[in-house]
Each structure stands twice: as structure tokens, then as C-alpha cells.
Motif scaffolding. Structure first.
Motif, PDB file in Angstrom:
ATOM      1  N   UNK A 178       0.821  -1.228  -0.191  1.00 30.93           N
ATOM      2  CA  UNK A 178      -0.050   0.134  -0.053  1.00 30.93           C
ATOM      3  C   UNK A 178       0.867   1.330   0.041  1.00 30.93           C
ATOM      4  N   UNK A 179       1.871   1.191   0.504  1.00 29.45           N
ATOM      5  CA  UNK A 179       2.892   2.384   0.778  1.00 29.45           C
ATOM      6  C   UNK A 179       3.792   2.641  -0.530  1.00 29.45           C
ATOM      7  N   UNK A 180       3.774   1.380  -1.293  1.00 30.93           N
ATOM      8  CA  UNK A 180       4.722   1.301  -2.434  1.00 30.93           C
ATOM      9  C   UNK A 180       3.905   0.368  -3.181  1.00 30.93           C
ATOM     10  N   UNK A 181       2.938   0.643  -4.108  1.00 39.34           N
ATOM     11  CA  UNK A 181       2.395  -0.579  -4.885  1.00 39.34           C
ATOM     12  C   UNK A 181       3.332  -0.851  -6.059  1.00 39.34           C
ATOM     13  N   UNK A 182       3.259  -2.213  -6.372  1.00 41.46           N
ATOM     14  CA  UNK A 182       4.206  -2.577  -7.402  1.00 41.46           C
ATOM     15  C   UNK A 182       3.504  -2.812  -8.801  1.00 41.46           C
ATOM     16  N   UNK A 183       2.570  -3.811  -8.638  1.00 42.34           N
ATOM     17  CA  UNK A 183       1.825  -4.032  -9.919  1.00 42.34           C
ATOM     18  C   UNK A 183       0.464  -3.973  -9.512  1.00 42.34           C
ATOM     19  N   UNK A 184       0.023  -4.263  -8.501  1.00 40.69           N
ATOM     20  CA  UNK A 184      -1.591  -4.052  -8.317  1.00 40.69           C
ATOM     21  C   UNK A 184      -1.845  -2.394  -7.842  1.00 40.69           C
TER      22      UNK A 184
END
Length: 200
Positions: A178-184
Motif C-alpha cells: 500500500x505504501x509502495x504499490x508494485x503491480x496492483x
């Protein structure tokens, strides 16, 4: 302690009680590094600058405590960081699945990792370890199939990475993503976390 609570409870990885809304900081966990090395540092080759982040991430995956994992720096790679099984002859044909080697290949001096907070770095590595968690249950033929589809199909690659984000959330990295979304997308992360009980 987080790692103490899961050392003998491999089936607890999906429990929100096991992995609370934790914000990892170097200051808070630096004194725990020896305990983490003892728990899950066996058969690992980790660069010193990411050792604590990596051990914290591995502590979420009981199946990987004794897995052979090696970080490798490369100057010219397509992705800033990527996890993959070793594809040597011995690994594919003579080692059982539990004896395979895995590599986390990182681009040298990549801002993708260096410009993140400590907590975000734990989440990024947690995502890569979710790949390894998946690979551990694949046959050699299955690994070839995944690799071929990943390289030849953009749709497969996107679905594969979304599934990996979900797997990372299953193992307690939802708050980091949530703090650093990667793909979602963040809204999808929140929705999935709610279905797993990580968010009310």
C-alpha cells in the motif's frame, strides 16, 4: 517477536494476527539481526546493505528459511530487481525442488531500491520472495513453461505479477505494498486485504 511466532507455525502465514500493520525501520530491528540470521539466514548470500531488509522479508516465508538464495548485482539487466530459479543443469535435473538455488538479480545502483524507505525495500523484496515461494512448488517442466509464457505473452506476464502481489499480501506484505504499490493498484490491494482479513 514476529519471527519467533512463526518458527513453529508454518501454517500461520495467512493470519492477520501473525502479521500486523507493521512498519519496518532499521532502528527498530537492527538489534534483532542475529536472531534473524539464525532463523532464516542459512544458505543465503545477501549484500550487507540489504541484509536486514531481506531477512525481515524472508521471516514471512517459513518455506524459504533454508532455501538457497543468492543476490547478484548486474549492470545491464532489463528489470531493476527480479527473482528467478537457477537454470543450471544440476538445478534442473539432479536437485529436488527443496534443493534448488534461486537468484535475486538486482541492477547495480538502481534508484528503484536505493530511493525507497527501509519499509518499502522490505516490501519489494517480499514481492520477489513471493516469486520464489511459487517456484519452489514447480517442476522443472513447469519452470520452463512459466519462463516461456512470461517472455512471450504480455498478458500472462501481467497476470503472473498480479498473482505474485496477491501472494505477497497473503504472506503479510499488504501494508508495505500500500505504501509502495508494485503491480496492483492501491484500491485493489485494499480490496484484497479486506478479503484476507488484513483490513477491516
Amino acid at each position: 517477536m514476529l519471527w519467533g511466532s512463526i518458527a513453529g507455525k508454518a501454517n500461520a502465514q495467512y493470519s492477520p494476527e501473525t502479521y500486523p500493520n507493521e512498519i519496518y525501520t532499521q532502528e527498530k530491528y537492527a538489534s534483532k539481526i542475529d536472531s534473524l540470521r539464525k532463523l532464516c539466514g542459512h544458505r543465503k548470500k545477501i549484500p550487507q546493505e540489504f541484509e536486514l531488509q531481506t531477512l525481515l522479508a524472508i521471516s514471512h516465508y517459513p518455506d524459504l528459511y533454508r532455501a538457497r538464495i543468492q543476490f547478484i548485482y548486474r549492470k545491464k539487466v532489463q528489470l531493476p530487481i527480479a527473482a528467478r530459479p537457477a537454470m543450471g543443469f544440476l538445478d534442473l535435473f539432479f536437485r529436488f525442488r527443496k534443493g534448488r538455488q534461486y537468484k535475486i538479480v538486482m541492477r547495480t545502483n538502481t534508484p528503484y531500491m536505493l530511493n525507497r524507505t527501509f519499509d518499502e525495500q522490505v516490501g519489494i523484496i517480499g514481492h520477489e520472495l513471493a516469486h520464489i515461494q511459487f517456484y519452489r512448488h514447480c517442476s522443472s517442466v513447469g519452470l520452463f513453461r512459466v519462463g516461456f509464457c512470461y517472455l512471450t505473452s504480455r498478458r500472462y506476464r501481467w497476470r503472473f505479477e498480479l498473482d505474485t502481489d496477491q501472494r505477497a499480501i497473503d504472506f503479510g506484505f499488504g501494508h508495505q505494498l500500500l505504501r509502495f504499490p508494485i503491480y496492483m493498484y492501491s484500491r485493489d490491494i485494499k480490496a484484497y486485504m479486506k478479503t484476507k482479513g488484513f483490513l477491516k
